[in-house]
Design a protein around this motif. Structure first.
Motif, PDB file in Angstrom:
ATOM      1  N   ALA A   1     -53.904  28.365  -0.222  1.00 32.28           N
ATOM      2  CA  ALA A   1     -54.634  29.680   0.044  1.00 32.28           C
ATOM      3  C   ALA A   1     -55.052  30.348  -1.046  1.00 32.28           C
ATOM      4  CB  ALA A   1     -53.629  30.822   0.792  1.00 32.28           C
ATOM      5  N   ALA A   2     -55.922  31.411  -0.954  1.00 28.02           N
ATOM      6  CA  ALA A   2     -56.702  32.042  -2.092  1.00 28.02           C
ATOM      7  C   ALA A   2     -55.512  32.771  -2.651  1.00 28.02           C
ATOM      8  CB  ALA A   2     -57.927  32.829  -1.455  1.00 28.02           C
ATOM      9  N   ASP A   3     -55.729  33.087  -3.928  1.00 26.12           N
ATOM     10  CA  ASP A   3     -54.427  33.871  -4.588  1.00 26.12           C
ATOM     11  C   ASP A   3     -55.120  35.008  -5.541  1.00 26.12           C
ATOM     12  OD1 ASP A   3     -55.613  32.743  -6.868  1.00 26.12           O
ATOM     13  OD2 ASP A   3     -53.884  31.272  -7.118  1.00 26.12           O
ATOM     14  N   THR A   4     -56.386  35.440  -5.348  1.00 30.34           N
ATOM     15  CA  THR A   4     -56.909  36.173  -6.275  1.00 30.34           C
ATOM     16  C   THR A   4     -56.365  37.630  -6.257  1.00 30.34           C
ATOM     17  OG1 THR A   4     -58.662  36.746  -4.756  1.00 30.34           O
ATOM     18  CG2 THR A   4     -59.145  35.097  -6.356  1.00 30.34           C
ATOM     19  N   SER A   5     -55.840  37.871  -4.902  1.00 35.30           N
ATOM     20  CA  SER A   5     -55.418  39.314  -4.907  1.00 35.30           C
ATOM     21  C   SER A   5     -53.893  39.526  -5.087  1.00 35.30           C
ATOM     22  CB  SER A   5     -55.635  39.705  -3.033  1.00 35.30           C
ATOM     23  OG  SER A   5     -55.172  38.991  -2.361  1.00 35.30           O
ATOM     24  N   ALA A   6     -53.067  38.314  -5.310  1.00 32.18           N
ATOM     25  CA  ALA A   6     -51.654  38.395  -5.254  1.00 32.18           C
ATOM     26  C   ALA A   6     -51.239  39.408  -6.523  1.00 32.18           C
ATOM     27  CB  ALA A   6     -51.158  37.137  -5.791  1.00 32.18           C
ATOM     28  N   ASP A   7     -51.877  39.668  -7.572  1.00 26.84           N
ATOM     29  CA  ASP A   7     -51.178  40.541  -8.576  1.00 26.84           C
ATOM     30  C   ASP A   7     -51.330  41.792  -8.007  1.00 26.84           C
ATOM     31  OD1 ASP A   7     -50.246  41.035 -11.428  1.00 26.84           O
ATOM     32  OD2 ASP A   7     -52.111  42.484 -11.223  1.00 26.84           O
ATOM     33  N   ALA A   8     -52.521  42.410  -7.446  1.00 23.36           N
ATOM     34  CA  ALA A   8     -52.521  43.718  -6.924  1.00 23.36           C
ATOM     35  C   ALA A   8     -51.511  44.100  -5.900  1.00 23.36           C
ATOM     36  CB  ALA A   8     -54.133  44.250  -6.734  1.00 23.36           C
ATOM     37  N   LEU A   9     -51.614  42.862  -5.003  1.00 24.19           N
ATOM     38  CA  LEU A   9     -50.600  43.089  -3.740  1.00 24.19           C
ATOM     39  C   LEU A   9     -49.207  43.004  -4.205  1.00 24.19           C
ATOM     40  CD1 LEU A   9     -51.967  40.525  -1.375  1.00 24.19           C
ATOM     41  CD2 LEU A   9     -52.111  43.029  -1.224  1.00 24.19           C
ATOM     42  N   ALA A  10     -48.737  42.309  -5.207  1.00 29.52           N
ATOM     43  CA  ALA A  10     -47.446  42.461  -5.698  1.00 29.52           C
ATOM     44  C   ALA A  10     -47.215  43.865  -6.460  1.00 29.52           C
ATOM     45  CB  ALA A  10     -47.280  41.279  -6.866  1.00 29.52           C
ATOM     46  N   HIS A  11     -48.016  44.411  -7.031  1.00 37.40           N
ATOM     47  CA  HIS A  11     -47.614  45.583  -7.658  1.00 37.40           C
ATOM     48  C   HIS A  11     -47.416  46.823  -6.456  1.00 37.40           C
ATOM     49  CE1 HIS A  11     -48.810  43.928 -11.270  1.00 37.40           C
ATOM     50  NE2 HIS A  11     -48.342  44.918 -11.902  1.00 37.40           N
TER      51      HIS A  11
ATOM     52  N   LEU B   1     -41.057  43.749 -12.304  1.00 41.80           N
ATOM     53  CA  LEU B   1     -40.574  43.196 -10.935  1.00 41.80           C
ATOM     54  C   LEU B   1     -42.000  42.695 -10.374  1.00 41.80           C
ATOM     55  CD1 LEU B   1     -38.348  46.176  -9.782  1.00 41.80           C
ATOM     56  CD2 LEU B   1     -37.740  44.062 -10.615  1.00 41.80           C
ATOM     57  N   ALA B   2     -43.196  43.651 -10.658  1.00 39.58           N
ATOM     58  CA  ALA B   2     -44.395  43.309 -10.011  1.00 39.58           C
ATOM     59  C   ALA B   2     -45.026  41.942 -10.797  1.00 39.58           C
ATOM     60  CB  ALA B   2     -45.496  44.377 -10.264  1.00 39.58           C
ATOM     61  N   ASP B   3     -44.666  41.693 -12.164  1.00 44.74           N
ATOM     62  CA  ASP B   3     -45.177  40.433 -12.506  1.00 44.74           C
ATOM     63  C   ASP B   3     -44.462  39.383 -11.926  1.00 44.74           C
ATOM     64  OD1 ASP B   3     -47.252  41.920 -14.013  1.00 44.74           O
ATOM     65  OD2 ASP B   3     -45.940  41.830 -15.621  1.00 44.74           O
ATOM     66  N   GLU B   4     -43.176  39.473 -11.764  1.00 40.89           N
ATOM     67  CA  GLU B   4     -42.395  38.206 -11.394  1.00 40.89           C
ATOM     68  C   GLU B   4     -42.654  38.117  -9.762  1.00 40.89           C
ATOM     69  OE1 GLU B   4     -39.877  35.338 -11.948  1.00 40.89           O
ATOM     70  OE2 GLU B   4     -40.186  36.764 -13.388  1.00 40.89           O
ATOM     71  N   THR B   5     -42.922  39.185  -8.886  1.00 43.91           N
ATOM     72  CA  THR B   5     -43.361  39.100  -7.824  1.00 43.91           C
ATOM     73  C   THR B   5     -44.779  38.382  -7.514  1.00 43.91           C
ATOM     74  OG1 THR B   5     -42.062  41.023  -7.037  1.00 43.91           O
ATOM     75  CG2 THR B   5     -43.741  40.179  -5.440  1.00 43.91           C
ATOM     76  N   ALA B   6     -45.615  38.840  -8.394  1.00 44.75           N
ATOM     77  CA  ALA B   6     -47.075  38.298  -8.426  1.00 44.75           C
ATOM     78  C   ALA B   6     -46.957  36.493  -8.837  1.00 44.75           C
ATOM     79  CB  ALA B   6     -47.844  39.004  -9.392  1.00 44.75           C
ATOM     80  N   ARG B   7     -46.327  36.412  -9.516  1.00 45.17           N
ATOM     81  CA  ARG B   7     -46.207  34.862 -10.162  1.00 45.17           C
ATOM     82  C   ARG B   7     -45.644  34.123  -9.029  1.00 45.17           C
ATOM     83  NH1 ARG B   7     -44.840  37.112 -15.214  1.00 45.17           N
ATOM     84  NH2 ARG B   7     -42.392  36.945 -14.768  1.00 45.17           N
ATOM     85  N   THR B   8     -44.628  34.651  -8.462  1.00 48.84           N
ATOM     86  CA  THR B   8     -43.893  33.701  -7.189  1.00 48.84           C
ATOM     87  C   THR B   8     -45.064  33.720  -6.149  1.00 48.84           C
ATOM     88  OG1 THR B   8     -41.847  34.807  -7.746  1.00 48.84           O
ATOM     89  CG2 THR B   8     -42.120  33.796  -5.563  1.00 48.84           C
ATOM     90  N   LEU B   9     -45.478  34.726  -5.521  1.00 52.81           N
ATOM     91  CA  LEU B   9     -46.627  34.654  -4.617  1.00 52.81           C
ATOM     92  C   LEU B   9     -47.670  33.860  -4.868  1.00 52.81           C
ATOM     93  CD1 LEU B   9     -46.625  38.594  -3.356  1.00 52.81           C
ATOM     94  CD2 LEU B   9     -45.566  36.758  -2.322  1.00 52.81           C
TER      95      LEU B   9
END
Length: 241
Positions: A175-185, A158-166
């Motif tokens: 926008a910058a996306d470096t924090s998307a993975d951690a935020l998604a989890h 779920l987190a990986d899917e959310t991170a990819r989407t975000l």
């Protein structure tokens, strides 16, 4: 040296005869397919039994409700953990498939988040006993090997899917996306914890209302920390002397 094979040329060596193509054993292939199909039938029967009789069913009750015997179950599943993992994998595949379908329809990060929340809560409410069965590890499964834990694997999916989407939406917006993975989890942990508490509340609010409230809560935090393109009209913060 093995006396039986000492004088047999190595396949592929000079002077060795060409290796004959290996033909699959038709009977073995059919039997393997039969066993695979039978396992899937038993997983389906187990899911129906859990839906009808609740998440607390043991192996004897599961077998009886599925119209078979525990001996037959153990013929197709090595132990209780094997059956649990098969059920959990089926549920996980359904959830991930539905979530991907929901986010593919989204046109913005907030809409993607709303789709993830509403889809997840809808699936939980559609079959709460199966959800409880999966997340409660009823047979003590995976305790020795957390990497096999389907709940943790689902959370990561779920987190990986959310991170990819975000990430995709953030990049499209510049926008910058470096924090998307951690935020998604972090978001998925929030959604799962809220869903677990909500589904156990006897007088819980409707899934649509809970999804709207949870989306507002999650987006309020997410939108505050996501990096945005610089806005020329926005005054720069004053420098501290």
């Amino acid at each position: 040296m093995d006396p039986v094979t000492a004088d047999v040329p190595t396949p592929g060596a000079p002077g060795a005869p060409a290796a004959a193509p290996v033909r699959p054993d038709g009977r073995r292939t059919r039997w393997a397919e039969h066993r695979r199909a039978r396992r899937e039938e038993l997983v389906t029967a187990a899911l129906r039994a859990i839906t009808t009789h609740g998440a607390g069913l043991g192996m004897d009750e599961l077998a009886a409700a599925a119209g078979t015997s525990k001996t037959v179950l153990y013929r197709h599943f090595t132990d209780k953990e094997d059956l649990y993992l098969a059920v959990a994998r089926r549920v996980n595949r359904l959830i991930v498939r539905e979530l991907r379908s929901a986010v593919e329809r989204a046109s913005s990060p907030r809409e993607a988040l709303a789709g993830i929340v509403s889809t997840y809560l809808g699936l939980v409410e559609a079959d709460p006993e199966v959800y409880r069965f999966v997340v409660s590890h009823p047979f003590g499964a995976t305790a020795r090997d957390p990497e096999r834990d389907p709940v943790q694997r689902l959370t990561r999916a779920l987190a990986d899917e959310t991170a990819r989407t975000l990430t995709a939406h953030l990049r499209a917006a510049g926008a910058a996306d470096t924090s998307a993975d951690a935020l998604a989890h972090g978001l998925v942990a929030l959604i799962r914890s809220a869903a677990d508490r909500w589904i156990c509340t006897p007088d819980r609010i409707a899934a649509t209302d809970m999804a709207a409230a949870l989306t507002d809560l999650a987006w309020g935090g997410l939108s505050a920390v996501l990096a945005r393109p610089a806005d020329p009209a926005r005054p720069a913060p004053e420098e501290v002397p």
